[in-house]
Scaffold this motif. Structure first.
Motif, PDB file in Angstrom:
ATOM      1  N   SER A  20       4.121   1.664  -1.200  1.00  0.00           N
ATOM      2  CA  SER A  20       4.389   1.594  -2.368  1.00  0.00           C
ATOM      3  C   SER A  20       3.692   2.373  -3.502  1.00  0.00           C
ATOM      4  O   SER A  20       4.091   2.867  -4.196  1.00  0.00           O
ATOM      5  CB  SER A  20       5.039   0.309  -2.679  1.00  0.00           C
ATOM      6  OG  SER A  20       6.223  -0.079  -2.012  1.00  0.00           O
ATOM      7  N   ARG A  21       2.217   1.880  -3.284  1.00  0.00           N
ATOM      8  CA  ARG A  21       1.416   2.495  -4.264  1.00  0.00           C
ATOM      9  C   ARG A  21       1.160   3.960  -4.059  1.00  0.00           C
ATOM     10  O   ARG A  21       1.201   4.497  -4.996  1.00  0.00           O
ATOM     11  CB  ARG A  21       0.057   1.676  -4.158  1.00  0.00           C
ATOM     12  CG  ARG A  21      -0.924   1.934  -5.055  1.00  0.00           C
ATOM     13  CD  ARG A  21      -2.239   1.554  -4.690  1.00  0.00           C
ATOM     14  NE  ARG A  21      -2.974   2.084  -3.681  1.00  0.00           N
ATOM     15  CZ  ARG A  21      -3.449   3.150  -3.488  1.00  0.00           C
ATOM     16  NH1 ARG A  21      -3.444   3.942  -4.399  1.00  0.00           N
ATOM     17  NH2 ARG A  21      -3.919   3.706  -2.388  1.00  0.00           N
ATOM     18  N   LEU A  22       1.031   4.250  -2.728  1.00  0.00           N
ATOM     19  CA  LEU A  22       0.956   5.603  -2.544  1.00  0.00           C
ATOM     20  C   LEU A  22       1.930   6.363  -2.846  1.00  0.00           C
ATOM     21  O   LEU A  22       1.981   7.514  -3.271  1.00  0.00           O
ATOM     22  CB  LEU A  22       0.691   5.885  -1.028  1.00  0.00           C
ATOM     23  CG  LEU A  22      -0.673   5.447  -0.318  1.00  0.00           C
ATOM     24  CD1 LEU A  22      -0.793   5.514   1.099  1.00  0.00           C
ATOM     25  CD2 LEU A  22      -1.760   6.204  -1.072  1.00  0.00           C
TER      26      LEU A  22
ATOM     27  N   GLU B 294       4.107   5.895  -5.366  1.00  0.00           N
ATOM     28  CA  GLU B 294       3.958   5.984  -7.049  1.00  0.00           C
ATOM     29  C   GLU B 294       3.141   7.158  -7.323  1.00  0.00           C
ATOM     30  O   GLU B 294       3.448   7.845  -8.162  1.00  0.00           O
ATOM     31  CB  GLU B 294       3.716   4.813  -7.547  1.00  0.00           C
ATOM     32  CG  GLU B 294       5.091   3.624  -7.404  1.00  0.00           C
ATOM     33  CD  GLU B 294       6.074   4.180  -8.163  1.00  0.00           C
ATOM     34  OE1 GLU B 294       6.277   4.904  -9.201  1.00  0.00           O
ATOM     35  OE2 GLU B 294       7.218   4.061  -7.262  1.00  0.00           O
ATOM     36  N   GLU B 295       1.770   7.124  -6.436  1.00  0.00           N
ATOM     37  CA  GLU B 295       1.001   8.302  -6.723  1.00  0.00           C
ATOM     38  C   GLU B 295       1.418   9.506  -6.407  1.00  0.00           C
ATOM     39  O   GLU B 295       1.220  10.497  -7.321  1.00  0.00           O
ATOM     40  CB  GLU B 295      -0.407   7.792  -6.116  1.00  0.00           C
ATOM     41  CG  GLU B 295      -1.536   8.704  -6.209  1.00  0.00           C
ATOM     42  CD  GLU B 295      -2.805   8.133  -5.207  1.00  0.00           C
ATOM     43  OE1 GLU B 295      -3.433   9.125  -4.686  1.00  0.00           O
ATOM     44  OE2 GLU B 295      -2.998   6.907  -5.252  1.00  0.00           O
ATOM     45  N   MET B 296       2.087   9.542  -5.388  1.00  0.00           N
ATOM     46  CA  MET B 296       2.681  10.833  -4.880  1.00  0.00           C
ATOM     47  C   MET B 296       3.770  11.326  -5.940  1.00  0.00           C
ATOM     48  O   MET B 296       3.824  12.493  -6.408  1.00  0.00           O
ATOM     49  CB  MET B 296       3.221  10.797  -3.497  1.00  0.00           C
ATOM     50  CG  MET B 296       2.356  10.792  -2.455  1.00  0.00           C
ATOM     51  SD  MET B 296       1.112  12.120  -2.436  1.00  0.00           S
ATOM     52  CE  MET B 296       2.057  13.431  -1.979  1.00  0.00           C
ATOM     53  N   LYS B 297       4.723  10.531  -6.549  1.00  0.00           N
ATOM     54  CA  LYS B 297       5.444  10.713  -7.604  1.00  0.00           C
ATOM     55  C   LYS B 297       4.900  11.339  -8.832  1.00  0.00           C
ATOM     56  O   LYS B 297       5.249  12.280  -9.448  1.00  0.00           O
ATOM     57  CB  LYS B 297       6.351   9.563  -7.938  1.00  0.00           C
ATOM     58  CG  LYS B 297       7.546   9.173  -7.118  1.00  0.00           C
ATOM     59  CD  LYS B 297       8.138   7.770  -7.289  1.00  0.00           C
ATOM     60  CE  LYS B 297       9.385   7.459  -6.361  1.00  0.00           C
ATOM     61  NZ  LYS B 297       9.879   6.183  -6.817  1.00  0.00           N
ATOM     62  N   ARG B 298       3.569  10.708  -9.128  1.00  0.00           N
ATOM     63  CA  ARG B 298       3.042  11.250 -10.255  1.00  0.00           C
ATOM     64  C   ARG B 298       2.589  12.590 -10.142  1.00  0.00           C
ATOM     65  O   ARG B 298       2.738  13.502 -10.924  1.00  0.00           O
ATOM     66  CB  ARG B 298       2.045  10.280 -10.763  1.00  0.00           C
ATOM     67  CG  ARG B 298       2.323   9.298 -11.326  1.00  0.00           C
ATOM     68  CD  ARG B 298       1.312   8.115 -12.000  1.00  0.00           C
ATOM     69  NE  ARG B 298       0.143   7.813 -10.940  1.00  0.00           N
ATOM     70  CZ  ARG B 298       0.266   6.698 -10.484  1.00  0.00           C
ATOM     71  NH1 ARG B 298       1.275   5.838 -10.334  1.00  0.00           N
ATOM     72  NH2 ARG B 298      -0.772   6.367  -9.514  1.00  0.00           N
ATOM     73  N   LEU B 299       1.857  12.652  -8.971  1.00  0.00           N
ATOM     74  CA  LEU B 299       1.341  14.126  -8.158  1.00  0.00           C
ATOM     75  C   LEU B 299       2.410  15.188  -8.377  1.00  0.00           C
ATOM     76  O   LEU B 299       2.333  16.292  -8.874  1.00  0.00           O
ATOM     77  CB  LEU B 299       0.842  13.967  -7.006  1.00  0.00           C
ATOM     78  CG  LEU B 299       0.485  15.302  -6.608  1.00  0.00           C
ATOM     79  CD1 LEU B 299      -1.043  15.957  -7.306  1.00  0.00           C
ATOM     80  CD2 LEU B 299      -0.402  15.097  -4.956  1.00  0.00           C
TER      81      LEU B 299
ATOM     82  N   GLU C 116       0.727  -1.075   0.029  1.00  0.00           N
ATOM     83  CA  GLU C 116       0.081  -0.043   0.081  1.00  0.00           C
ATOM     84  C   GLU C 116       0.803   1.391   0.068  1.00  0.00           C
ATOM     85  O   GLU C 116       0.673   2.270  -0.751  1.00  0.00           O
ATOM     86  CB  GLU C 116      -0.948  -0.155   1.262  1.00  0.00           C
ATOM     87  CG  GLU C 116      -1.674   1.357   1.550  1.00  0.00           C
ATOM     88  CD  GLU C 116      -2.845   1.266   0.286  1.00  0.00           C
ATOM     89  OE1 GLU C 116      -3.185   2.547   0.209  1.00  0.00           O
ATOM     90  OE2 GLU C 116      -2.895   0.577  -0.568  1.00  0.00           O
TER      91      GLU C 116
END
Length: 96
Positions: free
Chosen positions: A55-57, A59-64, A53
């Protein structure tokens, strides 16, 4: 085997320090260890799920952050363009 020791049914990989089953056949000790192992495996499963979870967050923050950097660059460019436009409007007209 040496010294009359019997091999543990757990194998050497889990308990390398224990080379024999207790002579008195104390099943409660074995059950206790099995219970602790089951608890440790359960906690490990929870921790691994949390890691997935997080790690998923991440990656999401990196995209943001990437989107925010794109927006920042766009807004900086717009600001510079507007500044140049205002400077041109306010500067005296060059006479030919």
């Amino acid at each position: 085997m040496c010294n009359g020791h019997r091999r543990s049914s757990f194998g050497d990989s889990l308990f390398p320090y224990q080379t024999s089953v207790p002579e008195n056949g104390d099943a409660s000790v074995v059950d206790n260890i099995r219970g602790r192992l089951a608890e440790a495996e359960s906690r490990l499963a929870v921790v691994r799920a949390r890691e997935v979870e997080l790690s998923r967050l991440l990656e999401e923050m990196k995209r943001l952050v990437s989107v925010m950097e794109i927006l920042e660059n766009y807004l900086k460019r717009q600001y510079r363009d507007r500044q140049e436009y205002v400077v041109r409007l306010l500067s005296p007209v060059a006479r030919k």
